[in-house]
Design a protein around this motif. Sequence first.
Motif, mmCIF file in Angstrom:
data_model
loop_
_atom_site.group_PDB
_atom_site.id
_atom_site.type_symbol
_atom_site.label_atom_id
_atom_site.label_comp_id
_atom_site.label_asym_id
_atom_site.label_seq_id
_atom_site.Cartn_x
_atom_site.Cartn_y
_atom_site.Cartn_z
ATOM 1 N N GLN A 53 0.820 -1.214 0.000
ATOM 2 C CA GLN A 53 0.000 0.000 0.000
ATOM 3 C C GLN A 53 0.856 1.268 0.000
ATOM 4 O OE1 GLN A 53 -3.317 0.213 -0.286
ATOM 5 N NE2 GLN A 53 -3.445 -2.008 -0.481
ATOM 6 N N LYS A 54 2.182 1.088 0.043
ATOM 7 C CA LYS A 54 3.134 2.202 -0.006
ATOM 8 C C LYS A 54 2.904 3.210 1.116
ATOM 9 C CE LYS A 54 3.767 1.792 -5.008
ATOM 10 N NZ LYS A 54 3.723 2.479 -6.336
ATOM 11 N N CYS A 55 2.729 2.692 2.315
ATOM 12 C CA CYS A 55 2.584 3.569 3.476
ATOM 13 C C CYS A 55 3.894 4.323 3.712
ATOM 14 C CB CYS A 55 2.229 2.750 4.716
ATOM 15 S SG CYS A 55 0.570 2.036 4.660
ATOM 16 N N ASP A 56 3.781 5.520 4.210
ATOM 17 C CA ASP A 56 4.970 6.355 4.424
ATOM 18 C C ASP A 56 5.930 5.768 5.439
ATOM 19 O OD1 ASP A 56 4.020 8.189 2.587
ATOM 20 O OD2 ASP A 56 3.020 9.416 4.097
ATOM 21 N N SER A 57 5.396 5.095 6.440
ATOM 22 C CA SER A 57 6.236 4.548 7.501
ATOM 23 C C SER A 57 5.446 3.513 8.294
ATOM 24 C CB SER A 57 6.703 5.664 8.442
ATOM 25 O OG SER A 57 5.580 6.247 9.102
ATOM 26 N N LEU A 58 6.158 2.806 9.178
ATOM 27 C CA LEU A 58 5.492 1.871 10.085
ATOM 28 C C LEU A 58 4.509 2.595 10.989
ATOM 29 C CD1 LEU A 58 8.226 -0.670 11.256
ATOM 30 C CD2 LEU A 58 5.951 -1.254 10.436
ATOM 31 N N LEU A 59 4.888 3.806 11.399
ATOM 32 C CA LEU A 59 4.022 4.581 12.291
ATOM 33 C C LEU A 59 2.732 4.962 11.575
ATOM 34 C CD1 LEU A 59 3.618 5.948 15.000
ATOM 35 C CD2 LEU A 59 4.806 7.963 14.104
ATOM 36 N N THR A 89 5.680 -1.549 16.888
ATOM 37 C CA THR A 89 6.722 -2.073 17.777
ATOM 38 C C THR A 89 6.731 -3.601 17.779
ATOM 39 O OG1 THR A 89 6.551 -0.149 19.228
ATOM 40 C CG2 THR A 89 7.594 -2.110 20.136
ATOM 41 N N ARG A 90 5.551 -4.186 17.920
ATOM 42 C CA ARG A 90 5.462 -5.648 17.953
ATOM 43 C C ARG A 90 5.863 -6.250 16.598
ATOM 44 N NH1 ARG A 90 6.791 -9.713 20.477
ATOM 45 N NH2 ARG A 90 5.394 -11.483 20.556
ATOM 46 N N MET A 91 5.540 -5.564 15.519
ATOM 47 C CA MET A 91 5.900 -6.070 14.200
ATOM 48 C C MET A 91 7.416 -6.134 14.039
ATOM 49 S SD MET A 91 4.767 -4.778 10.368
ATOM 50 C CE MET A 91 3.097 -4.421 10.915
ATOM 51 N N ARG A 92 8.102 -5.116 14.529
ATOM 52 C CA ARG A 92 9.569 -5.111 14.475
ATOM 53 C C ARG A 92 10.134 -6.286 15.281
ATOM 54 N NH1 ARG A 92 11.657 -0.059 12.778
ATOM 55 N NH2 ARG A 92 10.115 1.625 12.786
ATOM 56 N N GLU A 93 9.576 -6.507 16.469
ATOM 57 C CA GLU A 93 10.086 -7.552 17.361
ATOM 58 C C GLU A 93 9.943 -8.950 16.754
ATOM 59 O OE1 GLU A 93 9.021 -5.296 21.612
ATOM 60 O OE2 GLU A 93 7.788 -6.943 20.864
ATOM 61 N N VAL A 94 8.863 -9.167 16.007
ATOM 62 C CA VAL A 94 8.594 -10.501 15.465
ATOM 63 C C VAL A 94 9.195 -10.703 14.073
ATOM 64 C CG1 VAL A 94 6.765 -12.086 14.725
ATOM 65 C CG2 VAL A 94 6.486 -10.756 16.826
#
Length: 239
Positions: A53-59, A89-94
């Motif tokens: 979806q080409k989101c600007d960032s994880l946030l 945050t959880r996505m980064r951790e996993v």
Amino acid sequence: MGTAIQKKVRQFSATYLIKTVSECFEKIPDHRPNKCIIPFANFPKSAFAMMHQKCDSLLAFDEERLDEVCCHNLEKLYHIKDGIVPSDTRMREVVDPLDPAEHKTPFKKLLNIVQRNGALKGFEFKCGKLKDHYLLPVDGTGLFYSGTCRCDDCCIMNEGKKNEAYYHNILGGCIVHPKQKTVLPLAPEAICKQDGTKKNDCEKAAIRRFLAQVKHDHPQIKLVILLDGLETVVKVTDH
């Protein structure tokens, strides 16, 4: 030129292709020590949805996931079970600990779909005696660079000096044709610190792994490898 990719073919629809990718994510082993509320496959599926979806960032993606309509769409289109989208945050951790090799299967599956439907013929390159071959330009690019943040897989620049920095690169290749606007990407190869080594990984080593993987995944495709600035000899038979 052969048959080009036609959107009217059912297997070339976005719905079918996304489902194919999602099914590959279902087969990635769950490395978490304990059972959690969020199904493991939801993590790579959410990461894929964010990039697709080409989101600007994880946030930015994290903010959108709180919207009910967005969650519904993610569940229906990207097959995120129960619409449970993990936080940034959880996505980064996993996702971060996953071996990059776990993400290579979708590339193989998608190219196989193109091949089965006869669309790969549209990328055949003919020049003189060269027939039934395909052009595969390969190059490296940077993914991450920081003077402070690092992980165990980071390559290190200026190690031990004040300007020490950490980085991740990647090597990628696509099947292309001068008369085709579409390109067919193959599974990229991460350029990062290899297990059991203290030296930085490099593009020369990565291309050997990349071409070996290509030969393993697509042994019948005859490729013309296009490189720039790689002062090395790469031996890959039958290509």
